[in-house]
Enzyme design. Structure first.
Site, PDB file in Angstrom:
ATOM      1  CG  ASP A 151     -33.995  39.423  58.411  1.00 26.48           C
ATOM      2  OD1 ASP A 151     -32.924  39.036  58.760  1.00 26.48           O
ATOM      3  OD2 ASP A 151     -34.381  40.717  58.161  1.00 26.48           O
ATOM      4  CG  ASP A 183     -34.294  39.562  54.247  1.00 26.52           C
ATOM      5  OD1 ASP A 183     -33.340  38.864  54.735  1.00 26.52           O
ATOM      6  OD2 ASP A 183     -34.916  40.719  54.859  1.00 26.52           O
ATOM      7  CG  ASP A 214     -37.403  44.063  56.500  1.00 27.01           C
ATOM      8  OD1 ASP A 214     -36.367  43.370  56.630  1.00 27.01           O
ATOM      9  OD2 ASP A 214     -37.564  45.186  57.237  1.00 27.01           O
TER      10      ASP A 214
END
Length: 768
Positions: free
Chosen positions: A456, A660, A656
């Site tokens: 990400d 996700d 995080d």
């Protein structure tokens, strides 16, 4: 500060009295061997009869659960032996202080070893003295008195010092879990019983078994094997205790006591007694006791255990503090918010302990082999006995017994059983030392094969905290006034980008004005009146809907800013374009180095983000990523991970945020940033405490080193048994006249287990 210091000085007058009164009010007594036994008054333990000892509230410990390092499903609330493999159980979680259960086992085995060694050495000397020219012709060497002395000395060695092996061996037969102690008990028992019968009833044996007119006895073999196996147990227990050193180091980060503020002043209490909501004082040089927030005072706190950075972080009222971090020269009062296992340190310790007890898929191979290994060894021993009785030289029966016993002893599968769990325990502990938390052994094994890393952007590659980067007013507007008006408006907004603008204005010490008639348009912008002027901040379409014209020049400028990875926010004042505020989420300073390391490890890096394509492409180009997918929803991240896996890629996902979590679960290995959400960490197999992407490279190196170490151990264990069993059976005798003494077999068996543990302990110094 004067009030704080006064409170502190006032509290210093009372802690001893407070602790003393509390101790007298909660005095308890417990058994040193059975800590689960607790009484309000002195007496004897109902389980073992030992006198109970007084237990202070500071040292009171919860009940300890014991488990087997080879069979983690075996658990009980007291020390003992595993019913499956016979190994001594050890505490499921390591304590910061000395470990009573395991140290008792070690003390017992050490005592038995020294007694066995002291009694066996004279027996060995008497048996081997005929090989010494000066003593070989002495009549007492082969006299009946010498044989009876050997019998007398060996009996306590076998039946007292070696008694735990017979207990474990018998239990293995009763429970049908044949193990190394099955072989040891049968081998040592057979050697001793044969020798004792030969001593006491020699008439039961045929004359062909006589050698120089007497029956051969093997008391020295029974005694030496017992002593050597005990030595192996002592060395193994000591080595196994070192595998918990990483958890002990983590536990020792937390202080044993805390300064609790009460109506009577400060009182020093055990960490176990701290409750959520307690107000705690942290004085200069102290460790922060639990997780919480500062409610009074200020200081600088060294947080290297979390961030890895040695520079202290300033803490003022409202800031969060973490248990185990070290306070600097200031003093502050904190509110306890998370205690015990709920603290960050507690979660880390629990995660490491659980991972150390988990089973890696590769262990299935060792389990399958061990399941059939002992019955096969017993069969080989019987065949060895039969072949030597049938074809062996005289005395046939004596040779048959010695070689059958040697096969039983050298084939003990302890090294095979220890190969995987010891490496996992040490490897997981090593990872914890550098902030790489492994959820289970399966994640560690899978990580070795990963060739594609999906990341990400926000909070993983970047800091996750947008910052105001550029203030670009058009001609006719003063930069500070322009920023002051926009920030005054944005202070009423809850958007992360608005917070970045407000922080940027405060960093320039600008005084913000009150907002009137504030309104917000979702996915568009905000508007309101500031100091008598109409201010608007948002996207171009939002401003056009508010009848603001002439935005083309600003849109051209915004496109260039977006190509640089920045987000452009348009500002209009009194119905006219006023300029642009550019906000960006800075790339972490360690990200470029981390990506270089990951590429060097052979990984392909793919970025999935919900940000706009221009910003995502700019970040990907700057960092040298292999692929990028932008403007993607959480469901799209899951789909993309699935697509990569269907293409045959071994995928790890790093993120995080809550969004996700589904993708982290879908990947073969999920990697969560410790600075992110709890949901992400629960969905991941690996957690990086420091939130630093370099930790992924460390985790991959750890995985590869651990799996290589396991393969070394398994190879050594298989090779050792493959060579040792035929030699013990006597296959070299027809060619070289070589036979393997049970004594040598016992020494080799013990050393094989110790060598496997020693090889696993090398992981503690692995460079990551």
């Amino acid at each position: 500060m004067s009030n704080s210091n006064h409170d502190h000085a006032h509290g210093e007058e009372h802690p001893a009295a407070a602790v003393q009164s509390e101790a007298s009010a909660t005095r308890k007594y417990t058994c040193p061997m059975h800590p689960e036994v607790v009484s309000d008054k002195p007496g004897d333990c109902p389980k073992c009869g030992m006198a109970l000892e007084r237990m202070s509230p500071v040292t009171k410990k919860p009940k300890t659960i014991y488990t087997c390092p080879m069979h983690p499903e075996v658990q009980q609330d007291h020390p003992g032996n595993c019913p499956k493999c016979g190994m001594a159980l050890e505490p499921k979680t390591v304590s910061a202080g000395p470990d009573d259960g395991e140290s008792a086992e070690l003390r017992d085995m050490t005592r038995r070893f020294w007694v066995a060694a002291a009694l066996t050495l004279p027996v060995f000397f008497l048996t081997m003295s005929h090989l010494i020219p000066a003593l070989g012709r002495q009549p007492w060497v082969t006299s009946g008195a010498s044989r009876w002395l050997q019998f007398a000395l060996t009996t306590p060695v076998v039946w007292w010092a070696g008694w735990p092996f017979f207990q474990r061996g018998w239990r293995s037969i009763v429970t049908r879990h044949l193990n190394m102690f099955t072989l040891i008990a049968i081998g040592v028992g057979a050697a001793f019983v044969f020798s004792a019968v030969a001593m006491l009833m020699p008439g039961l044996f045929p004359p062909t078994m006589l050698h120089m007119g007497k029956l051969a006895i093997y008391f020295e073999a029974a005694g030496m094997v017992t002593a050597l196996v005990l030595l192996g147990q002592v060395l193994e227990l000591r080595a196994r205790s070192r595998t918990g050193s990483a958890i002990k180091a983590l536990l020792n980060l937390a202080p044993p006591t805390a300064r609790r503020i009460s109506a009577a002043g400060d009182e020093e209490v055990s960490l176990d007694e701290v409750k959520v909501g307690d107000r705690l004082r942290v004085v200069p040089g102290d460790k922060v006791p639990v997780d919480g927030s500062v409610v009074e005072g200020h200081s600088s706190v060294e947080e290297s255990m979390i961030t890895g950075e040695p520079l202290p972080v300033e803490k003022t009222v409202g800031d969060k503090v973490t248990g185990g971090t070290v306070n600097g020269s200031g003093s502050f009062v904190m509110n306890a918010e998370r205690i015990g296992s709920d603290t960050l340190l507690g979660q880390i310790v629990n995660m490491v302990a659980e991972a150390q007890r988990s089973r890696a898929p590769i262990q299935g191979l060792a389990d399958k082999v061990a399941g059939i290994f002992v019955p096969v060894v017993l069969a080989v021993s019987v065949i060895t006995f039969a072949v030597w009785v049938w074809l062996g030289p005289e005395p046939r029966l004596a040779h048959a017994i010695v070689n059958a016993v040697a096969v039983l002893i050298i084939a003990c599968p302890c090294a095979l059983g220890l190969a995987t769990p010891m490496s996992i325990m040490v490897g997981v502990g090593r990872g914890a030392q550098v902030g790489v938390l492994v959820k289970n052994a399966e994640a560690l094994e899978r990580l070795e094969k990963v060739d594609t890393l999906v990341v990400d952007k926000t909070g993983t590659l970047t800091e996750g905290k947008p910052k105001l980067m550029d203030v670009l007013p058009i001609d006719g507007f003063d930069a500070k006034d322009f920023l002051r008006l926009a920030a005054s408006l944005e202070q009423s907004s809850e958007h992360p980008l608005a917070s970045a603008i407000v922080r940027g204005a405060k960093e320039q010490s600008l005084a913000l004005d009150e907002v009137k008639d504030f309104r917000s348009v979702t996915a568009g912008g905000v508007a309101g009146t500031v100091a008598g002027r109409i201010v608007m901040v948002g996207k171009p379409d939002f401003l056009r809907n508010e009848k603001v014209n002439g935005l083309k020049p600003l849109e051209t400028l915004a496109a260039k800013l977006q190509e640089g990875g920045k987000t452009a926010m348009f500002v209009a004042i009194d119905g006219k374009p006023a300029g642009i505020l550019a906000v960006a989420d800075p790339i972490k300073v360690t990200t470029a180095e981390a990506i270089k390391d990951l590429h060097a490890l052979g990984l392909k890096l793919v970025m999935l983000t919900g940000d706009n394509r221009h910003t995502a492409a700019a970040v990907a180009k700057q960092l040298g990523l292999d692929a990028v997918e932008a403007e993607i929803e959480p469901a799209g991240k899951v789909a993309h991970v699935k697509k990569l896996r269907t293409e045959g890629k071994h995928v790890a996902m790093a993120g995080d945020g809550i969004n996700d979590a589904p993708a982290l679960s879908e990947a073969e290995v999920g990697i969560a940033m410790g600075t992110g959400t709890d949901v992400a960490m629960q969905s991941a197999g690996i957690t990086l405490v420091k939130g630093d992407l370099r930790g992924i490279a460390q985790a991959i190196r750890l995985s590869r080193a651990t799996m290589w170490n396991i393969r070394e151990n398994l190879f050594f264990a298989f090779a050792y048994n493959s060579v040792g069993i035929p030699v013990a059976a006597g296959v070299l005798y027809p060619f070289f006249g070589w036979l393997l003494s049970p004594i040598i077999a016992g020494a080799a068996m013990s050393l094989s287990s110790v060598s496997v543990i020693g090889n696993a302990l090398r992981l503690r110094t692995t460079k990551l």
